[in-house]
Design a protein around this motif. Structure first.
Motif, PDB file in Angstrom:
ATOM      1  N   GLY A  55     -85.466 111.821 -66.808  1.00  0.00           N
ATOM      2  CA  GLY A  55     -86.665 111.066 -67.157  1.00  0.00           C
ATOM      3  C   GLY A  55     -87.371 111.670 -68.355  1.00  0.00           C
ATOM      4  N   ARG A  56     -86.879 112.832 -68.829  1.00  0.00           N
ATOM      5  CA  ARG A  56     -87.535 113.509 -69.954  1.00  0.00           C
ATOM      6  C   ARG A  56     -86.531 113.884 -71.045  1.00  0.00           C
ATOM      7  N   LEU A  57     -85.436 113.156 -71.113  1.00  0.00           N
ATOM      8  CA  LEU A  57     -84.420 113.475 -72.122  1.00  0.00           C
ATOM      9  C   LEU A  57     -84.879 113.033 -73.508  1.00  0.00           C
ATOM     10  N   LEU A  97     -95.970 120.847 -65.522  1.00  0.00           N
ATOM     11  CA  LEU A  97     -95.933 122.006 -64.617  1.00  0.00           C
ATOM     12  C   LEU A  97     -94.992 123.104 -65.090  1.00  0.00           C
ATOM     13  N   PHE A  98     -93.938 122.717 -65.807  1.00  0.00           N
ATOM     14  CA  PHE A  98     -92.936 123.702 -66.251  1.00  0.00           C
ATOM     15  C   PHE A  98     -93.517 124.745 -67.202  1.00  0.00           C
ATOM     16  N   ARG A  99     -94.689 124.460 -67.778  1.00  0.00           N
ATOM     17  CA  ARG A  99     -95.323 125.439 -68.678  1.00  0.00           C
ATOM     18  C   ARG A  99     -96.192 126.432 -67.911  1.00  0.00           C
ATOM     19  N   LEU A 104     -92.724 127.097 -61.114  1.00  0.00           N
ATOM     20  CA  LEU A 104     -92.914 125.646 -61.234  1.00  0.00           C
ATOM     21  C   LEU A 104     -91.882 125.029 -62.177  1.00  0.00           C
ATOM     22  N   ARG A 105     -91.448 125.805 -63.170  1.00  0.00           N
ATOM     23  CA  ARG A 105     -90.368 125.295 -64.034  1.00  0.00           C
ATOM     24  C   ARG A 105     -89.098 125.114 -63.207  1.00  0.00           C
ATOM     25  N   GLN A 106     -88.838 126.088 -62.334  1.00  0.00           N
ATOM     26  CA  GLN A 106     -87.640 125.974 -61.502  1.00  0.00           C
ATOM     27  C   GLN A 106     -87.767 124.835 -60.500  1.00  0.00           C
ATOM     28  N   LEU A 107     -89.000 124.604 -60.026  1.00  0.00           N
ATOM     29  CA  LEU A 107     -89.211 123.467 -59.122  1.00  0.00           C
ATOM     30  C   LEU A 107     -88.882 122.166 -59.844  1.00  0.00           C
ATOM     31  N   CYS A 108     -89.370 122.048 -61.085  1.00  0.00           N
ATOM     32  CA  CYS A 108     -89.122 120.826 -61.869  1.00  0.00           C
ATOM     33  C   CYS A 108     -87.619 120.630 -62.076  1.00  0.00           C
ATOM     34  N   CYS A 109     -86.926 121.712 -62.435  1.00  0.00           N
ATOM     35  CA  CYS A 109     -85.468 121.619 -62.626  1.00  0.00           C
ATOM     36  C   CYS A 109     -84.771 121.258 -61.317  1.00  0.00           C
ATOM     37  N   LYS A 110     -85.295 121.774 -60.232  1.00  0.00           N
ATOM     38  CA  LYS A 110     -84.673 121.476 -58.947  1.00  0.00           C
ATOM     39  C   LYS A 110     -84.808 119.983 -58.615  1.00  0.00           C
ATOM     40  N   VAL A 111     -86.008 119.479 -58.814  1.00  0.00           N
ATOM     41  CA  VAL A 111     -86.261 118.074 -58.481  1.00  0.00           C
ATOM     42  C   VAL A 111     -85.526 117.127 -59.432  1.00  0.00           C
ATOM     43  N   ARG A 112     -85.609 117.446 -60.728  1.00  0.00           N
ATOM     44  CA  ARG A 112     -85.067 116.505 -61.723  1.00  0.00           C
ATOM     45  C   ARG A 112     -83.577 116.697 -62.018  1.00  0.00           C
ATOM     46  N   LYS A 113     -83.032 117.899 -61.722  1.00  0.00           N
ATOM     47  CA  LYS A 113     -81.630 118.137 -62.071  1.00  0.00           C
ATOM     48  C   LYS A 113     -80.774 118.583 -60.889  1.00  0.00           C
ATOM     49  N   VAL A 114     -81.226 119.601 -60.163  1.00  0.00           N
ATOM     50  CA  VAL A 114     -80.366 120.174 -59.127  1.00  0.00           C
ATOM     51  C   VAL A 114     -80.110 119.174 -57.999  1.00  0.00           C
ATOM     52  N   GLY A 190     -81.370 120.033 -73.645  1.00  0.00           N
ATOM     53  CA  GLY A 190     -81.754 119.608 -72.302  1.00  0.00           C
ATOM     54  C   GLY A 190     -82.871 118.593 -72.411  1.00  0.00           C
ATOM     55  N   CYS A 191     -83.909 118.745 -71.590  1.00  0.00           N
ATOM     56  CA  CYS A 191     -85.051 117.835 -71.656  1.00  0.00           C
ATOM     57  C   CYS A 191     -85.808 118.057 -72.973  1.00  0.00           C
ATOM     58  N   ALA A 192     -86.410 116.987 -73.485  1.00  0.00           N
ATOM     59  CA  ALA A 192     -87.093 117.056 -74.783  1.00  0.00           C
ATOM     60  C   ALA A 192     -88.199 118.112 -74.783  1.00  0.00           C
ATOM     61  N   CYS A 193     -88.935 118.173 -73.678  1.00  0.00           N
ATOM     62  CA  CYS A 193     -90.086 119.076 -73.628  1.00  0.00           C
ATOM     63  C   CYS A 193     -89.690 120.534 -73.446  1.00  0.00           C
ATOM     64  N   CYS A 194     -88.451 120.792 -73.100  1.00  0.00           N
ATOM     65  CA  CYS A 194     -88.013 122.156 -72.797  1.00  0.00           C
ATOM     66  C   CYS A 194     -86.911 122.626 -73.739  1.00  0.00           C
ATOM     67  N   THR A 195     -86.730 121.935 -74.849  1.00  0.00           N
ATOM     68  CA  THR A 195     -85.670 122.269 -75.796  1.00  0.00           C
ATOM     69  C   THR A 195     -86.245 122.302 -77.207  1.00  0.00           C
ATOM     70  N   ARG A 208     -84.124 127.074 -75.128  1.00  0.00           N
ATOM     71  CA  ARG A 208     -84.445 126.510 -73.813  1.00  0.00           C
ATOM     72  C   ARG A 208     -85.529 127.369 -73.144  1.00  0.00           C
ATOM     73  N   TRP A 209     -86.609 126.763 -72.681  1.00  0.00           N
ATOM     74  CA  TRP A 209     -87.695 127.448 -71.952  1.00  0.00           C
ATOM     75  C   TRP A 209     -88.116 128.717 -72.685  1.00  0.00           C
ATOM     76  N   TRP A 210     -88.298 128.594 -73.992  1.00  0.00           N
ATOM     77  CA  TRP A 210     -88.537 129.749 -74.851  1.00  0.00           C
ATOM     78  C   TRP A 210     -89.849 130.460 -74.564  1.00  0.00           C
TER      79      TRP A 210
HETATM   80  S1  SF4 Z   1     -85.650 121.192 -68.370  1.00  0.00           S
HETATM   81 FE1  SF4 Z   1     -86.280 119.169 -67.581  1.00  0.00          FE
HETATM   82  S2  SF4 Z   1     -86.083 119.419 -65.414  1.00  0.00           S
HETATM   83 FE2  SF4 Z   1     -86.158 121.508 -66.231  1.00  0.00          FE
HETATM   84  S3  SF4 Z   1     -88.348 122.095 -66.321  1.00  0.00           S
HETATM   85 FE3  SF4 Z   1     -87.916 121.108 -68.239  1.00  0.00          FE
HETATM   86  S4  SF4 Z   1     -88.532 118.937 -67.887  1.00  0.00           S
HETATM   87 FE4  SF4 Z   1     -88.234 119.883 -65.910  1.00  0.00          FE
END
Ligand code: SF4
Length: 240
Positions: A55-57, A97-99, A104-114, A190-195, A208-210
């Protein structure tokens, strides 16, 4: 390059021979995906391709997916996160939340990817990844065929010995579809907001998650397993 292509094709054929319809390719639609999708076509293997639409690609990734569908005439199954799970997470922690924290970043990855990846692997016996040894310290000891201690499946890594330069050279030499973010120095997508793009000399996964402290493993829950377990961490790992 010819030897690497042959080695990768051999791994793909072996995977298909061993697992047939139990095999799946969860595709990230980053740089490595261009190579793997083309090698799968070269080998004539009908391996199903799935991708996790978080949803955030980035728009460039959606454009690449469309191009692949047209170019190869293949179906790409797009898996979404569970709506109720996403809504509950956003209600509790907000959209960014990932910021806020690594947890919380891991929670977001878990929900949206894992969790969607778990659905992608349901009923399968093996999966293909685009991971390469040079991508990070967590991948240096990776083998071509591994037993996945997270999902209990066999995991094939056909590109393990490819360098980023090899990936880019293959894309250019074979004029295959690719994610246009590669032209803007995005190496791991990865996701736009995290790349973000990386600069000369930076680690390939520095984009990633810099914002996280550098001693935190930059993985999001799709591939880790053994390494994290060894470090006493609960999350699984990333990759796509
Ligand atoms: S990479 Fe995607 S799923 Fe993981 S924290 Fe960022 S927005 Fe969430």
């Amino acid at each position: 390059m010819k030897d690497k292509i042959e080695a990768s094709l051999a791994i793909l054929r072996e995977a298909w021979q061993q697992h047939g319809e139990g095999l799946v390719y969860p595709c990230s639609f980053g740089g490595e995906s261009s190579v793997l999708l083309d090698l799968i076509r070269q080998a004539g293997l009908p391996i199903p391709v799935v991708t996790l639409d978080t949803g955030r690609l980035p728009q460039e990734t959606y454009d690449f997916i469309d191009e692949v569908r047209r170019h190869y005439g293949i179906e790409v199954t797009m898996l979404f996160p569970d709506r109720e799970e996403v809504e509950a997470m956003l209600r509790a922690h907000g959209p960014n939340l990932f910021r806020t924290s690594v947890e919380l970043r891991q929670l977001c990855c878990k929900v949206r990817k894992v969790h969607p990846l778990g659905r992608a692997l349901e009923g399968r016996s093996a999966w293909i990844t685009g991971r390469r040894r040079e991508q990070s310290k967590t991948r240096e000891r990776m083998q071509a065929v591994e037993t996945d201690d997270v999902y209990g499946l066999t995991k094939y890594n056909p590109l393990l010995d490819w360098s980023w330069r090899d990936v880019r050279a293959y894309i250019d030499a074979h004029a295959v579809p690719y994610n246009r973010l590669l032209d803007r120095h995005y190496v791991s997508i990865g996701c736009a907001c995290c790349t973000r793009a990386i600069t000369v000399g930076e680690d390939p996964r520095a984009g990633r998650w810099w914002w996280e402290h550098e001693d935190v493993l930059s993985e999001c829950g799709l591939h880790v397993g053994r390494l994290r377990a060894a470090r006493g961490e609960n999350e699984q790992g990333e990759g796509i």
